[in-house]
Scaffold this active site. Structure first.
Site, PDB file in Angstrom:
ATOM      1  N   LYS A 685       0.877  -1.184   0.000  1.00  0.00           N
ATOM      2  CA  LYS A 685       0.000   0.000   0.000  1.00  0.00           C
ATOM      3  C   LYS A 685       0.913   1.233   0.000  1.00  0.00           C
ATOM      4  O   LYS A 685       1.443   1.644   1.038  1.00  0.00           O
ATOM      5  CB  LYS A 685      -0.897  -0.042   1.246  1.00  0.00           C
ATOM      6  CG  LYS A 685      -1.441   1.282   1.733  1.00  0.00           C
ATOM      7  CD  LYS A 685      -2.421   1.933   0.778  1.00  0.00           C
ATOM      8  CE  LYS A 685      -2.846   3.306   1.287  1.00  0.00           C
ATOM      9  NZ  LYS A 685      -1.888   4.379   0.950  1.00  0.00           N
ATOM     10  N   GLU A 768       8.201   2.507  11.733  1.00  0.00           N
ATOM     11  CA  GLU A 768       9.339   3.436  11.707  1.00  0.00           C
ATOM     12  C   GLU A 768       8.746   4.822  11.553  1.00  0.00           C
ATOM     13  O   GLU A 768       8.134   5.125  10.519  1.00  0.00           O
ATOM     14  CB  GLU A 768      10.251   3.116  10.530  1.00  0.00           C
ATOM     15  CG  GLU A 768      10.974   1.796  10.695  1.00  0.00           C
ATOM     16  CD  GLU A 768      11.827   1.482   9.487  1.00  0.00           C
ATOM     17  OE1 GLU A 768      12.654   2.332   9.118  1.00  0.00           O
ATOM     18  OE2 GLU A 768      11.642   0.413   8.904  1.00  0.00           O
ATOM     19  N   CYS A 802      12.925  11.478   7.406  1.00  0.00           N
ATOM     20  CA  CYS A 802      12.780  11.313   8.856  1.00  0.00           C
ATOM     21  C   CYS A 802      14.122  11.494   9.538  1.00  0.00           C
ATOM     22  O   CYS A 802      14.195  11.826  10.705  1.00  0.00           O
ATOM     23  CB  CYS A 802      12.127   9.988   9.212  1.00  0.00           C
ATOM     24  SG  CYS A 802      12.789   8.614   8.313  1.00  0.00           S
ATOM     25  N   GLU A 900       7.826  17.458  15.086  1.00  0.00           N
ATOM     26  CA  GLU A 900       8.374  17.199  13.759  1.00  0.00           C
ATOM     27  C   GLU A 900       7.650  18.066  12.731  1.00  0.00           C
ATOM     28  O   GLU A 900       6.429  18.147  12.760  1.00  0.00           O
ATOM     29  CB  GLU A 900       8.210  15.718  13.401  1.00  0.00           C
ATOM     30  CG  GLU A 900       9.022  15.346  12.195  1.00  0.00           C
ATOM     31  CD  GLU A 900       8.884  13.876  11.794  1.00  0.00           C
ATOM     32  OE1 GLU A 900       9.855  13.334  11.281  1.00  0.00           O
ATOM     33  OE2 GLU A 900       7.799  13.301  12.000  1.00  0.00           O
TER      34      GLU A 900
END
Ligand SMILES: Cc1cc2nc3c(=O)[nH]c(=O)nc-3n(C[C@H](O)[C@H](O)[C@H](O)COP(=O)(O)OP(=O)(O)OC[C@H]3O[C@@H](n4cnc5c(N)ncnc54)[C@H](O)[C@@H]3O)c2cc1C
Length: 1019
Positions: A685, A768, A802, A900
């Site tokens: 996906k 993650e 990231c 973030e």
């Protein structure tokens, strides 16, 4: 002259030069005590040398005796046992401060300064004028080189240009009063006068974004800043030489040289030159091309033939990147090539005027013999040497009536340290002629030996053929697959024209195919759903990359059914076959490398290098996991007499891999490859924004031969199909990479066990997630490196990684200097479409991201000082652009420092000391990546221990982890831990089973070697 005559003449001249140089040596003052000690220690012991040079490198930024003494202790502490007895003891007793400490620090500093002054002629213009004036008195000509720090911004490039203008202006007006010296000023070849003032320029210092990936743009920008220097030089009668830097810059440097000196304004100007490096395998070809060009130009240019200053760097970079080594690997090959190219230059002196730059008496003697044999008179060519080196050889050549030009560096001690260390390295290198001839006093006969003869003897001794010594970092044959032989796929070297051409071609081809329809793939069948998602190029909103079918709930069910049906057979497929299919996928990825990178450029606005690295990483995952699985497939045995124990792995079942758009191929490929090779079937996906690239991955898996249903492609709207997929009772595991918010929801959804719907297992979830990654900048950091590394980590791919740096924690003493350079370096980044390599920052992924980031910047103004924000308003119509932004004095608890952002926004924070810096660095909910720039071994050690993140980088950027070399992943709220691309990863996709068999039958049991023994119990 015959070859043998040339050789005997070379020997004769060489012996004469030696005799003259030895005489001159006796009458010249010897080096200082520290220099001699350094040379002696450095030559004896490589480790000691490295530590000494590290100390010299950091010394200029150390301001207090405490700092100097503690660095000295830290740097040399690790090699104390190798120091001479007295020095080791003194180091141990060295107090940090007090009278003795201050004295020791002052002595260290003054000795180093004195040593630097041996190689650096002057620190300002009046001093430089005095220095070159006194050289002329000694019958030595000069070329001045301005030492500088790395140029990281337009401001710094402009400063460099201004300093050159100042230098040329000052020198030429001083030179007007100098009497003519025929030895130095009269050009025998033309019987005209040579410029008395001669400057050497490094082109990379004129443009902070100097990048061979964009030669045309780089050339245009460099020429804008170079022309005023050339105009002034020409008007005032100065000579300009272009230095040669590292191999990556060579082609673009040659291009700029040819382009600028073919311009009408400079075409007929003969007082220009360029350095060419004989240690490069390309050297002969480049010189031939330069000669052809000079003929077309119609005016000769000078060529300074050097061996080359970056041999160690080039070999290390090539090894690190698994690129072909551009330099010769044997010193005698370089020497032999130097002689061959000397001959070429002397032969073509009508178009390429020879400047022979060497301190090697053999190389010089050969040049003299060759010039004599071809009738080129002395001073129809010249010799060049470095300031502070080989003075007796200079004297010998002057005595013989040759023009010797001294490369004379001038500048401040701080930026000069890198130059000083290079010279010290050169003088103490095992291969150095000066070391062999004047420090170790090897026999002249050996020093004057023909390099071709040396090569022949060496090859004879080692039994290697003509090309046998070219270092090769080639790939291992795939037949010998195991984890230990894994090699990262080399990144493409875009400094090579072939690579750029391949990328341009791929972009053209893919551009012509944009906008197609892309169906789902379930059990090998293509399915249109009547619903589509438009994938848009973020760089150019009006460009449709593809129209992708959006899965419905019934498609989710069909995909899970297909994967479940395919599972038993796939689980029982031999592991070698599964590994082969992954290696086969790597093969297809390699073949389609540029095409896939081009799709990434269009769909996710990755710049060329970023896109190429993403494809390389996908290849690495396939190759690495294939090898890892072969390793893990061997059962773990613990056999005893009478009992056999085997523990082995089995797959879990149906795996769903949910991937982000920021590494559109690599992450999806990595998670899916892990699922497949371990024997799970998979449903991919992809993110909506990168579903076209994911479809290409599906094609790759199909072409490699994965059976229908084993891997399925299910793009769709996350909110619509995500919960159905994650919650499906027949799904056994989910591997997710993406935002913390979605990851935590997935954890929760997957925890629900639907026993009533037949679920008979607990789902395994790997997540993650994000990071709020920090880089600490210590007060002794190399700011050139720190600014460069942080800019790359924070703004590479517009900060959408990231691993990106979003916090720079800077120690107070250097905070202001760091911030000023950081702002200017960031201001120099050009923002624009990703397909054009002229731009270093592209757009963000879509308009939602753009709005969110813009809003964060707006709100951030209430928390901290916005010190820089790129103006991208001119690009607003075109695409989803947010330029880099920097906040300063950011409070550690603020949203800017804690949340973030996933965009090009950097928070700079001040820390009083390392304690505070570490507390700030660790003070978030994340623990993904981190970094430190420091030159203190003690502080580096402490940061290693106490900065608790998944991936810590010391003195480099914090992005770009490589499979196997840097297994990637964090902890705390950054994810569940197992590192992708590392040895812990695949077991997450499997369950372990243990089988124990009692092999004892009536008191007899087979042993490991097949014998039977009487079991103790039966005795
Ligand atoms: C005036 C002047 C200007 C210069 N400008 C530049 C410049 O613009 N760009 C630049 O790169 N260099 C430049 N150099 C060259 C460089 O800095 C060194 O001084 C030069 O390479 C030393 O060569 P040598 O002949 O004096 O010494 P030698 O001791 O004979 O040669 C040492 C050289 O051999 C080569 N070498 C060492 N080990 C190996 C090996 N294992 N295999 C193959 N080759 C090896 C390296 O090039 C090394 O520097 C310049 C030198 C001078 C004198």
């Amino acid at each position: 002259m015959q070859t043998s005559d040339l050789e005997s003449r070379t020997q004769e001249i060489g012996r004469d030069l030696f005799a003259r140089a030895r005489r001159a040596e006796k009458s010249s003052p010897s080096d200082g005590l520290l220099d001699r000690m350094l040379m002696k220690w450095g030559m004896r012991d490589e480790q000691l040398k490295a530590q000494l040079f590290r100390f010299i490198d950091v010394l200029p930024v150390l301001s207090t005796p405490r700092q100097i003494n503690s660095h000295l202790r830290e740097c040399l502490g690790t090699v104390r046992a190798r120091l001479p007895p007295g020095a080791g003891l003194a180091l141990k007793m060295l107090p940090d401060d007090g009278w003795l400490g201050s004295r020791a620090a002052a002595l260290t500093r003054s000795n180093t300064r004195r040593m630097a002054r041996r190689f650096i002629a002057a620190t300002d213009l009046p001093e430089a004028i005095r220095a070159v004036r006194s050289m002329r008195v000694l019958n030595l000509a000069f070329t001045i080189d301005l030492l500088g720090e790395a140029v990281l911004s337009a401001t710094e490039a402009e400063r460099y240009q201004a300093e050159y203008l100042h230098l040329i202006g000052g020198l030429t007006s001083a030179a007007a009063d100098w009497p003519t010296n025929d030895l130095l000023d009269r050009d025998v070849a033309t019987d005209g006068l040579l410029p008395r003032v001669n400057v050497s320029v490094k082109l990379s210092s004129l443009f902070s974004q100097f990048d061979p990936i964009d030669p045309a743009g780089t050339s245009a920008m460099v020429r804008i800043r170079l022309r005023p220097i050339l105009r002034l030089a020409r008007r005032t009668g100065a000579f300009v030489n272009i230095d040669m830097e590292s191999y990556a810059y060579k082609d673009v440097t040659l291009r700029i040289f040819r382009e600028v000196f073919a311009e009408d304004e400079f075409r007929d100007w003969a007082d220009v030159g360029i350095a060419i490096q004989a240690y490069l395998r390309d050297c002969a070809q480049d010189l031939q091309a330069l000669a052809d060009w000079a003929v077309r130009r119609g005016t000769p240019v000078w060529v300074r033939l050097v061996k080359g200053a970056y041999w160690d760097y080039e070999t290390v970079i090539a090894a690190q990147n698994d690129w072909p080594v551009p330099v010769f690997s044997e010193k005698s090959e370089t020497d032999a090539n130097f002689e061959a190219q000397t001959s070429f230059l002397i032969e073509r002196h009508d178009v390429l005027r020879p400047a022979i730059a060497s301190h090697n008496i053999r190389s010089i003697a050969h040049a003299l013999a060759e010039a004599q044999s071809r009738g080129l008179p002395p001073r129809g060519y010249e010799f060049q040497m470095l300031y502070g080196m080989a003075d007796p050889i200079k004297a010998a050549l002057v005595e013989l009536g040759h023009r010797v030009r001294i490369y004379t560096p001038y500048g401040q001690l701080l930026p000069g340290m890198a130059y000083l260390v290079r010279r010290l390295l050169e003088n103490t290198s095992n291969e150095s002629f000066l070391r062999a001839g004047f420090l170790e006093n090897l026999p002249e006969e050996q020093l004057l030996m023909n390099p071709l003869e040396l090569l022949r003897r060496k090859r004879h001794a080692t039994g290697t053929g003509a090309n046998g010594n070219g270092a090769s970092f080639g790939r291992v044959a795939s037949a010998t697959r195991n984890s230990a032989d894994f090699r990262n796929d080399p990144l493409t070297d875009f400094s090579r024209e072939e690579a750029r051409q391949s990328m341009r071609r791929a972009l053209e081809e893919v551009r012509a195919r944009l906008g197609g329809s892309i169906p789902l793939v379930i059990a090998g069948r293509r399915i249109e759903t009547g619903k589509t998602i438009d994938s848009i190029n973020p760089s150019r909103r009006d460009q449709l990359v593809g129209r992708v079918a959006a899965a419905r709930i019934e498609d989710v069910n069909a995909a899970v059914r297909a994967a479940k049906t395919a599972f038993p057979e796939w689980r029982d497929t031999p592991v070698e076959r599964r590994a082969d299919l992954l290696s086969g996928s790597a093969h297809v990825l390699r073949r389609r490398r540029f095409e896939l990178a081009a799709w990434e450029v269009f769909e996710t606005a990755k710049q060329w290098r970023e896109a190429d690295a993403d494809v390389a990483e996908a290849i690495d995952y396939c190759e690495y996991y294939a090898r890892e699985m072969l390793r893990l497939a061997r059962p773990r045995r613990r056999d005893l007499p009478g009992e056999e124990n085997a523990t082995f792995y089995e797959p879990r079942g149906v795996a769903v891999t949910i991937a982000p758009w920021n590494f559109p191929l690599a992450i999806l490929c990595g998670m899916t490859a892990a699922a497949l090779v371990t024997g799970n079937t998979a449903i991919m996906k992809p993110a909506e924004q990168s579903a076209v690239v994911a479809a290409k991955l599906m094609e790759v898996f199909e072409e490699a031969g994965f059976p229908p249903g084993v891997v399925n492609y299910l793009p769709g709207v996350g909110e619509e199909i995500g919960p159905a997929l994650v919650g499906h009772p027949d799904v056994s595991m989910i591997a997710f990479t993406g935002s913390r918010a979605v990851g935590l929801v997935i954890q929760k959804q997957a925890a629900q066990v639907y026993e009533e719907r037949g679920q008979d297992h607990i789902k395994r979830v790997i997540t993650e997630l994000g990071g709020k990654n920090a880089v600490i900048v210590d007060d002794d950091a190399d700011l050139d490196e720190a600014v460069h590394g942080i800019v790359a980590s924070a703004f590479g791919y517009a900060g959408q990684k990231c691993s990106a740096c979003s916090r720079a924690i800077v120690l107070s003493p250097i905070y202001d200097a760091f911030l000023a350079r950081l702002i200017e370096a960031t201001r120099s980044l050009k923002v624009g479409p990703a397909d054009d390599p002229a731009y270093s920052v592209g757009p963000v992924i879509d308009d939602d991201a753009r709005r969110r980031i813009a809003q964060t910047i707006e709100q951030g103004k209430g928390e901290a000082k916005l010190v820089y924000a790129a103006d991208v308003s001119s690009l607003a119509e075109q695409g989803c652009y947010v330029g880099p932004a920097i906040f300063a004095d950011v409070p550690p608890a603020s949203k800017l420092a804690q949340e973030e952002i996933f965009g090009p926004v950097l928070a700079v924070m001040r820390a009083q000391d390392l304690d505070e810096a570490l507390a700030i660095a660790n003070g978030t909910k994340y623990a993904l990546t981190g970094g430190v720039f420091s030159r203190s071994p003690g502080n580096i050690e402490r940061v290693r221990r106490e900065f608790r993140v998944g991936n810590l980088y010391v003195n480099r950027k914090i992005t770009g982890a490589l499979v196997d070399r840097q297994p990637f992943g964090g902890f705390k709220l950054s994810g569940t831990g197992p590192k992708a691309g590392g040895s812990d990863y695949l077991p997450q996709f499997m369950v372990a089973r243990t089988v124990t068999e009692n092999t004892l039958r009536r008191g007899f049991a087979p042993t490991e070697v097949g014998e039977t023994v009487l079991a103790a119990a039966g005795e």
